[in-house]
Design an enzyme around this catalytic site. Structure first.
Site, short mmCIF file in Angstrom:
data_model
loop_
_atom_site.label_atom_id
_atom_site.label_comp_id
_atom_site.label_asym_id
_atom_site.label_seq_id
_atom_site.Cartn_x
_atom_site.Cartn_y
_atom_site.Cartn_z
N HIS A 161 0.84 -1.21 0.00
CA HIS A 161 0.00 0.00 0.00
C HIS A 161 0.87 1.26 0.00
O HIS A 161 0.44 2.30 0.47
CB HIS A 161 -0.95 0.05 1.21
CG HIS A 161 -1.72 -1.21 1.43
ND1 HIS A 161 -3.02 -1.38 1.01
CD2 HIS A 161 -1.35 -2.38 1.98
CE1 HIS A 161 -3.42 -2.59 1.32
NE2 HIS A 161 -2.43 -3.24 1.92
N SER A 282 15.30 20.82 -16.74
CA SER A 282 14.13 21.64 -17.07
C SER A 282 14.63 22.89 -17.76
O SER A 282 15.69 23.43 -17.43
CB SER A 282 13.39 22.00 -15.78
OG SER A 282 12.62 23.17 -15.99
N LYS A 288 16.30 21.14 -11.65
CA LYS A 288 15.57 19.90 -11.93
C LYS A 288 16.44 18.82 -12.52
O LYS A 288 17.36 19.05 -13.29
CB LYS A 288 14.40 20.18 -12.91
CG LYS A 288 13.22 20.88 -12.30
CD LYS A 288 12.63 20.20 -11.08
CE LYS A 288 11.82 18.96 -11.41
NZ LYS A 288 10.59 19.29 -12.15
N GLU A 295 9.55 7.84 -17.18
CA GLU A 295 8.23 8.37 -17.54
C GLU A 295 7.86 8.02 -18.97
O GLU A 295 6.71 7.69 -19.28
CB GLU A 295 8.21 9.88 -17.34
CG GLU A 295 8.37 10.29 -15.89
CD GLU A 295 8.70 11.76 -15.78
OE1 GLU A 295 7.76 12.55 -15.61
OE2 GLU A 295 9.88 12.13 -15.86
#
Ligand code: ARG
Length: 467
Positions: A161, A282, A288, A295
């Site tokens: 979980h 970024s 970043k 992804e």
């Protein structure tokens, strides 16, 4: 690419020409040109089979086969001509054969239809494609084994979980991503076998009227058997669905691995660092460091599901025999194959160069991870598990109330929770002892994980695995 029905393979019956709006819809060369090698290979075998069965003279068969060999060389060096006017790859190869052997080329299509031809070409392609995907999967699996090696000494929280559950070796986590991919590799082997049934010799629908030895043809082309029913054979795309289902599962598994990489490389977790080669920055925020590889891998899975859905939808409710809808199978299967061939090597590279951050992992280990071990301690001292569970529950609550860790509770607190506790309960507060206690096969002790990794290495092929 310009095209028309001039020179089409079926012109004789028609007086009028194809409507301009129909021409581009009818075209499939932009997609099926990828089958040129398989089309040449299948045609060479078919020409020889026609010769052996004395349907055409042996010399004619040999000349056609040689001509096709020259077509192959030409396409190998020059590629598919960008101005080819042909409807599909079958028309193009036949036209190029004509340029090599003249009118003899007109004999090649004897007893054959594009229906059994395209089904054969695609299966030939599928047998190779599954082998390449298996090899790419093995690449990710090897990277996971190396990551597991780097994680053998590291104890990390095991999650259920997404809440801390019990301690595990980081190697155990890495290997948890190995086995799904192993199932995928085995599954792809089964898909290869499903593709390996020869449709050629089925003609358009009713079979072939010439005495072709289909079994010899199958052996010649590397198929393990021949189809049993010509009507079924020309429209059977079950193996395409099987390949796409296998591809979807690969996508699901890599997307779950990707999600762990994304999560574990966040500032909040910080368990893993992806290498520069697989991270991006970024354009706006200078600090970043984004896990784009993971992804993109995760995102690609959508296309795989789309390809499977597309083919299932095409096949549902089709009348028996070949229907032109089937042409759409190729866009779906090529796109799934291409996606995986992009994703898998990049994921392998990202995993191979990812680094565990042992300090951050250690800091994240909360004492509560040993709550089950505390209950097991009481069980070993004769307390029924349910009572032990409740006693530890009380301790966890007490620690929470006091804002301290369980191990910081006093001996009196422990005694109050259960009279099964003795002073040696302090030995339980040892993450390594906890993982070492899980020593059954499949568990997270060093020995169990090492055995798991030996089995994993043995499952993988030597070399690149392409046969
Ligand atoms: N391009 C077609 C396909 O991919 C080849 C078979 C065409 N057959 C036909 N009867 N029009 O399915």
């Amino acid at each position: 690419m310009t095209t028309s029905d001039k020179g089409a393979l079926w012109g004789g019956r028609f007086e009028g020409s194809m409507d301009p709006t129909m021409v581009p819809l009818n075209l499939s060369l932009d997609i099926d040109h990828r089958l040129w090698r398989e089309d040449v290979q299948g045609s060479i075998a078919w020409a020889r089979a026609l010769g052996e069965a004395a349907v055409i003279p042996e010399e004619a068969a040999a000349e056609i086969a040689d001509g096709l060999g020259r077509v192959r060389q030409r396409l190998e060096s020059e590629g598919i001509p960008s101005d080819a006017p042909d409807e599909d790859i079958h028309a193009l190869i036949e036209r190029l054969l004509g340029e090599e052997v003249g009118v003899l080329a007109k004999r090649l299509h004897t007893g054959r239809s594009r229906n059994d031809q395209v089904a054969t070409d695609l299966r030939l392609w599928g047998m190779k494609a599954t082998g390449l995907l298996e090899a790419d999967l093995a690449g990710v699996q090897r990277a996971l084994l190396d990551l597991a090696d780097r994680g053998m000494e590291i104890v990390m929280p095991g999650y259920t979980h997404l809440q801390q559950g019990q301690p595990i070796r980081a190697a155990h986590w890495a290997m948890s991503h190995f086995w799904p991919l192993e199932r995928d590799r085995v599954r792809l082997g089964r898909v290869k076998a499903a593709a390996g049934v020869l449709p050629l010799g089925s003609g358009a629908v009713a079979g072939c009227p010439f005495p072709i030895d289909r079994r010899a043809l199958a052996a010649d082309l590397g198929f393990h058997s021949i189809s049993e029913n010509s009507l079924d054979a020309v429209s059977d795309r079950d193996w395409v669905v099987e390949l796409l289902s296998a591809a979807v599962l690969v996508g699901l598994h890599t997307s779950r691995l990707a999600e762990d990489l994304v999560l574990f490389s966040t500032k909040e977790f910080g368990f893993l660092r992806l290498s520069d080669g697989f991270s991006t920055g970024s354009s706006l925020m200078p600090q970043k460091r984004n896990p784009d590889v993971a992804e993109l891998a995760r995102g690609r899975t959508g296309r795989l599901v789309g390809s499977l859905t597309s083919v299932l939808t095409i096949l549902k409710g089709l009348p028996t025999g070949y229907n032109r809808d089937l042409q759409e199978d190729k866009a779906a299967i090529f796109q799934a194959f291409d996606s995986l061939r992009l994703v898998l090597p990049a994921v392998a590279g990202a995993v191979a160069t990812a680094e565990f951050q042992p300090g951050r992992i250690h800091d994240a280990l909360a004492g509560e991870l040993l709550a089950t071990d505390l209950a097991d301690y009481l069980v070993r001292r004769g307390v029924p598990f349910r009572d032990a569970h409740e006693a530890i529950g009380h301790l966890v609550r007490r620690a929470e109330e006091r804002g301290c860790a369980i191990e910081d509770l006093s001996d009196a607190d422990f005694e109050r929770a259960s009279d099964g506790f003795d002073t040696d309960v302090r030995d339980v507060f040892d993450m390594t002892a906890s993982v070492e206690a899980r020593d059954l096969p499949g568990g997270t002790s060093r020995r169990a994980v090492e055995e798991q990794m030996i089995a994993a290495r043995a499952a993988l092929p030597d070399g690149d695995g392409i046969d």
